[in-house]
Design a protein around this motif. Structure first.
Motif, PDB file in Angstrom:
ATOM      1  N   THR A  16     -45.160  74.013 112.169  1.00 38.77           N
ATOM      2  CA  THR A  16     -45.062  75.128 112.479  1.00 38.77           C
ATOM      3  C   THR A  16     -45.999  74.593 113.762  1.00 38.77           C
ATOM      4  O   THR A  16     -47.488  74.056 113.594  1.00 38.77           O
ATOM      5  CB  THR A  16     -45.485  76.331 112.177  1.00 38.77           C
ATOM      6  OG1 THR A  16     -44.389  76.636 111.094  1.00 38.77           O
ATOM      7  CG2 THR A  16     -45.803  77.658 113.274  1.00 38.77           C
ATOM      8  N   ILE A  17     -45.438  73.891 114.999  1.00 38.45           N
ATOM      9  CA  ILE A  17     -46.235  72.932 116.342  1.00 38.45           C
ATOM     10  C   ILE A  17     -45.983  74.698 117.407  1.00 38.45           C
ATOM     11  O   ILE A  17     -45.485  75.365 117.283  1.00 38.45           O
ATOM     12  CB  ILE A  17     -45.123  72.407 116.589  1.00 38.45           C
ATOM     13  CG1 ILE A  17     -45.022  70.779 115.079  1.00 38.45           C
ATOM     14  CG2 ILE A  17     -45.900  71.528 118.355  1.00 38.45           C
ATOM     15  CD1 ILE A  17     -43.822  70.345 115.493  1.00 38.45           C
ATOM     16  N   CYS A  18     -47.705  74.543 118.015  1.00 36.12           N
ATOM     17  CA  CYS A  18     -47.557  75.259 119.151  1.00 36.12           C
ATOM     18  C   CYS A  18     -47.497  74.127 120.295  1.00 36.12           C
ATOM     19  O   CYS A  18     -48.035  73.523 120.372  1.00 36.12           O
ATOM     20  CB  CYS A  18     -48.955  75.769 118.718  1.00 36.12           C
ATOM     21  SG  CYS A  18     -49.419  77.087 120.410  1.00 36.12           S
ATOM     22  N   MET A  19     -46.468  74.773 120.654  1.00 33.78           N
ATOM     23  CA  MET A  19     -46.091  73.705 122.587  1.00 33.78           C
ATOM     24  C   MET A  19     -47.023  74.889 123.416  1.00 33.78           C
ATOM     25  O   MET A  19     -45.789  75.309 123.915  1.00 33.78           O
ATOM     26  CB  MET A  19     -44.794  73.032 122.120  1.00 33.78           C
ATOM     27  CG  MET A  19     -44.105  72.871 123.666  1.00 33.78           C
ATOM     28  SD  MET A  19     -44.787  71.163 123.119  1.00 33.78           S
ATOM     29  CE  MET A  19     -43.861  70.918 121.918  1.00 33.78           C
ATOM     30  N   ILE A  20     -47.646  74.442 123.727  1.00 34.12           N
ATOM     31  CA  ILE A  20     -48.140  74.824 125.252  1.00 34.12           C
ATOM     32  C   ILE A  20     -47.925  73.691 126.076  1.00 34.12           C
ATOM     33  O   ILE A  20     -47.746  73.025 126.677  1.00 34.12           O
ATOM     34  CB  ILE A  20     -49.701  74.459 125.086  1.00 34.12           C
ATOM     35  CG1 ILE A  20     -50.936  75.399 123.830  1.00 34.12           C
ATOM     36  CG2 ILE A  20     -49.971  74.882 126.259  1.00 34.12           C
ATOM     37  CD1 ILE A  20     -51.711  75.495 123.560  1.00 34.12           C
ATOM     38  N   GLY A  21     -47.159  74.559 126.973  1.00 32.58           N
ATOM     39  CA  GLY A  21     -46.148  73.934 128.333  1.00 32.58           C
ATOM     40  C   GLY A  21     -45.426  74.234 127.748  1.00 32.58           C
ATOM     41  O   GLY A  21     -44.583  72.882 128.403  1.00 32.58           O
ATOM     42  N   ALA A  22     -44.278  75.026 127.396  1.00 25.20           N
ATOM     43  CA  ALA A  22     -43.133  74.324 126.266  1.00 25.20           C
ATOM     44  C   ALA A  22     -42.538  74.191 127.620  1.00 25.20           C
ATOM     45  O   ALA A  22     -40.975  73.974 127.550  1.00 25.20           O
ATOM     46  CB  ALA A  22     -43.017  75.317 125.323  1.00 25.20           C
ATOM     47  N   GLY A  23     -42.676  75.066 128.522  1.00 27.74           N
ATOM     48  CA  GLY A  23     -41.150  75.147 129.969  1.00 27.74           C
ATOM     49  C   GLY A  23     -41.669  74.531 131.003  1.00 27.74           C
ATOM     50  O   GLY A  23     -40.703  74.930 131.811  1.00 27.74           O
ATOM     51  N   GLY A  24     -42.234  73.337 130.836  1.00 30.17           N
ATOM     52  CA  GLY A  24     -42.535  72.851 131.898  1.00 30.17           C
ATOM     53  C   GLY A  24     -41.531  71.509 131.625  1.00 30.17           C
ATOM     54  O   GLY A  24     -40.633  71.016 130.526  1.00 30.17           O
ATOM     55  N   PHE A  25     -41.639  70.426 131.999  1.00 31.19           N
ATOM     56  CA  PHE A  25     -40.152  69.222 133.039  1.00 31.19           C
ATOM     57  C   PHE A  25     -40.406  68.607 130.417  1.00 31.19           C
ATOM     58  O   PHE A  25     -40.072  68.097 129.570  1.00 31.19           O
ATOM     59  CB  PHE A  25     -40.668  67.986 132.984  1.00 31.19           C
ATOM     60  CG  PHE A  25     -39.688  67.170 133.515  1.00 31.19           C
ATOM     61  CD1 PHE A  25     -38.248  67.097 134.173  1.00 31.19           C
ATOM     62  CD2 PHE A  25     -40.385  65.348 132.546  1.00 31.19           C
ATOM     63  CE1 PHE A  25     -37.956  66.339 132.861  1.00 31.19           C
ATOM     64  CE2 PHE A  25     -39.833  65.048 133.023  1.00 31.19           C
ATOM     65  CZ  PHE A  25     -37.979  64.449 133.214  1.00 31.19           C
TER      66      PHE A  25
END
Length: 73
Positions: A16-25
Motif C-alpha cells: 500500500t503506497i501513500c502518494m502525496i501530491g498524486a494530483g500533480g504532474f
C-alpha cells in the motif's frame, strides 16, 4: 498480469503506497504506472484530483478497488 519478481527472483508482494501530491504532474503519471503495471494499492493524497480523475471514476476498471483519493491540504 505476469508475476513480478525482485532482483533475487522472489515474488514481489503487493504494497500500500501513500502518494502525496498524486494530483500533480509526476504523481499522476506515477499513479497511472502503478495501476497499470503492478498490484499495489495507492492512497492518493492531494488538494486536486483533476489529473487522476480518470483513474478514480470508472467502476469497470480493474484497479478501482486499489486506488483511493483523499483531498487534503
Amino acid at each position: 498480469m505476469a508475476g513480478r519478481v525482485d532482483l533475487d527472483g522472489n515474488p514481489i508482494k503487493a504494497l500500500t503506497i501513500c502518494m502525496i501530491g498524486a494530483g500533480g504532474f509526476i504523481g499522476s503519471h506515477l499513479c497511472e504506472k502503478l495501476m497499470s503495471e503492478t498490484q499495489h494499492k495507492v492512497l492518493a493524497v492531494d488538494v486536486y484530483n483533476d489529473k487522476i480523475k480518470h483513474l478514480l471514476e470508472p467502476a469497470s476498471l480493474d484497479w478501482t478497488d486499489r486506488i483511493q483519493f483523499h483531498r487534503l491540504n
